[in-house]
Design an enzyme around this catalytic site. Structure first.
Site, PDB file in Angstrom:
ATOM      1  N   ASP A   1      48.333  36.055  32.334  1.00  0.00           N
ATOM      2  CA  ASP A   1      47.245  35.170  31.913  1.00  0.00           C
ATOM      3  C   ASP A   1      47.138  35.058  30.392  1.00  0.00           C
ATOM      4  OD1 ASP A   1      46.278  37.763  31.488  1.00  0.00           O
ATOM      5  OD2 ASP A   1      44.297  37.359  32.328  1.00  0.00           O
ATOM      6  N   ASN A   2      47.609  36.053  29.681  1.00  0.00           N
ATOM      7  CA  ASN A   2      47.590  36.047  28.211  1.00  0.00           C
ATOM      8  C   ASN A   2      48.327  37.282  27.718  1.00  0.00           C
ATOM      9  OD1 ASN A   2      44.305  36.629  29.074  1.00  0.00           O
ATOM     10  ND2 ASN A   2      45.410  38.296  28.068  1.00  0.00           N
TER      11      ASN A   2
ATOM     12  N   CYS B   1      40.838  35.871  30.214  1.00  0.00           N
ATOM     13  CA  CYS B   1      40.942  35.837  31.676  1.00  0.00           C
ATOM     14  C   CYS B   1      40.510  34.548  32.364  1.00  0.00           C
ATOM     15  CB  CYS B   1      40.145  36.998  32.266  1.00  0.00           C
ATOM     16  SG  CYS B   1      40.620  38.612  31.637  1.00  0.00           S
TER      17      CYS B   1
ATOM     18  N   ASP C   1      47.710  40.514  34.495  1.00  0.00           N
ATOM     19  CA  ASP C   1      46.486  40.472  33.695  1.00  0.00           C
ATOM     20  C   ASP C   1      46.700  41.253  32.402  1.00  0.00           C
ATOM     21  OD1 ASP C   1      43.921  40.247  32.770  1.00  0.00           O
ATOM     22  OD2 ASP C   1      42.949  41.038  34.552  1.00  0.00           O
TER      23      ASP C   1
ATOM     24  N   HIS D   1      38.038  35.985  39.210  1.00  0.00           N
ATOM     25  CA  HIS D   1      37.442  35.753  37.880  1.00  0.00           C
ATOM     26  C   HIS D   1      37.253  34.272  37.572  1.00  0.00           C
ATOM     27  CE1 HIS D   1      36.870  38.263  33.969  1.00  0.00           C
ATOM     28  NE2 HIS D   1      35.748  37.723  34.423  1.00  0.00           N
TER      29      HIS D   1
END
Length: 462
Positions: free
Chosen positions: A276-277, A77, A36, A131
């Site tokens: 995720d990024n 997210c 994350d 999420h």
């Protein structure tokens, strides 16, 4: 006799085709190790100047392939997670940005990987951060997972949030397990144990399910702020809390790899390590590193390009590096076909990119382009070979001062004008070539128009 020989020849050809389509006659296990907000340069294989060791990611890269051009379609997210598990763009699912507690999330009409793998005999588990919905019919235990354990949203959505504690304090973080709340308020001491707890439960899942194919989605809460690690890793990196947290995540990967080996299934398991990024740069010393422009919540390379390693023994060359560009929306259709699950035409926005991942001769990306959004705004289009990227004019926040001690820093709103970048020669997106290559810009703008028509939920950039 002629008929028998013809039948035998036909069967041999069919067997050959089957082996070609699915590299291992046994259904492979799948482990997605999902971080994350990790930075592209947080782990040694992607950063030779790192101040702390990451031996297990190093080993994974030595046994698999390091992918330098792996992308997510939206650098935040919920949107990124939905894209990974559905193989669909945010503009199709309507999952944009990051959902607040009790949010609706991903609608059940959009099937996710475990729901598609279970009918093929897979045991399935989600452990970590979800999420993707915090309502009765959007939580993970009703979305195809046999085993579920973790948090429904980000670990900063609590009463200690530095920006709006009054709002977030309405929603204590609950720890869920198999559809039940087992901890009604996750506090700071609990957060210190999250990485360790997730890891231990993931190892137990592997041990219990090694006799049949399994899918493990291990979505760590870290290194999202606030940063927490177990006492064993506090101060271990010598590079501050972010380094300590990253070293524990590296340890976690090592535990998973050891569990696969101990269970005798390592050779038939696909391990995907990614994020995720990009990093949340607003948090300064508590955020990750990227060599690229900007970070999380932008459509620049620092937000959408994630460091990725994929290991599949005997099918992906050990110690290799790939420049091939592909996107998280491609993983679901690729994995399903590798697992022998029949997929329908137009079921996904992503496509099977196994030839790219396995570095097959003359492999080409089957897409024309990839699209990047921020919330509902379409901001940039990249050619599918990863060579060119156009930014449509849009507003974005850029950092003016990084935060310290877990507190956010300062940013300001600025504007990106229409720009064309050559990502091969200029991955940091510094030199606008739109006037020099108008024909390439026009083609990418045409793809942008096509994407708008295909996904009416999207908006033009501000």
């Amino acid at each position: 006799m002629t008929s028998i020989l013809t039948l035998a020849t036909t069967l041999a050809v069919l067997l050959s085709l089957s082996i070609s389509a699915y590299p291992n006659s046994d259904q492979p296990n799948i482990v997605i190790f999902f971080l994350d907000d990790a930075g592209y340069g947080d782990f040694a294989p992607f950063n030779s100047d790192l101040d702390y060791p990451t031996p297990n990611v190093d080993r994974l890269a030595a046994e698999g392939c390091l992918f330098k051009n792996f992308y997510v379609p939206q650098a935040v997210c919920s949107a990124s997670r939905a894209a990974l598990l559905t193989g669909l763009y945010p503009g199709r699912t309507g999952v944009f940005g990051a959902h607040a507690p009790r949010g609706r999330g991903l609608e059940p009409e959009f099937k996710i990987l475990p729901e598609l793998l279970k009918p093929a005999g897979y045991a399935t588990a989600w452990i970590g951060k979800w999420h993707l919905g915090d309502q009765e019919d959007t939580r993970p235990h009703v979305r195809g997972f046999d085993y579920t354990s973790g948090l429904m949203y980000s670990n900063d959505m609590w009463k200690h949030h530095p920006d709006n504690p009054e709002f977030w304090g309405k929603y204590p973080i609950w720890y869920w397990k198999n559809g039940d709340i087992v901890d009604e308020e996750v506090d700071a001491e609990d957060q210190k144990q999250l990485t360790k707890r997730y890891t231990e439960e993931a190892v137990q899942f592997i041990e219990k399910n090694s006799e049949h194919p399994f899918f493990l989605y291990l979505a760590h809460s870290m290194p999202h702020v606030p940063l927490f690690c177990s006492p064993e890793f506090e101060g271990k990196s010598g590079a501050g809390p972010y380094g300590d947290v990253t070293m524990e995540l590296d340890w976690s990967l090592g535990q998973i790899e050891q569990a696969l080996e101990a269970a005798g299934v390592a050779d038939n398991t696909i391990v995907i390590f990614t994020s995720d990024n990009g990093p949340w740069l607003l948090y300064g010393e508590h955020s990750g590193q990227t060599p690229f422009r900007e970070g999380k919540r932008t459509s620049f390379e620092g937000g959408t390009r994630s460091a990725t390693v994929i290991k599949y023994p005997g099918q992906i060359e050990a110690g290799s590096t790939s420049e091939a560009a592909f996107c998280s929306i491609d993983l679901a259709p690729t994995l399903l076909e590798l697992c022998g699950v029949e997929i329908q035409p137009k079921q996904f926005d992503g496509k099977n990119v196994w030839p790219l991942i396995s570095n097959a001769d003359d492999a080409k990306n089957p897409h024309s382009y990839y699209a990047f959004t921020v919330v509902k705004n379409l901001e940039s289009i990249m050619s599918s070979d990863g060579a060119w990227k156009i930014h449509l004019p849009h507003k974005y926040h850029t950092l003016s001062e990084g935060g310290k001690g877990g507190m956010p820093g300062k940013s300001y709103n600025t504007r990106q004008r229409a720009a064309l970048y050559n990502l091969v020669q200029d991955p940091k997106e510094t030199t606008n070539l739109i006037d020099r290559y108008p024909e390439i810009a026009a083609q990418l703008e045409k793809y942008a128009d096509e994407h708008f028509r295909k996904f009416p939920k999207l908006a033009a950039p501000e």
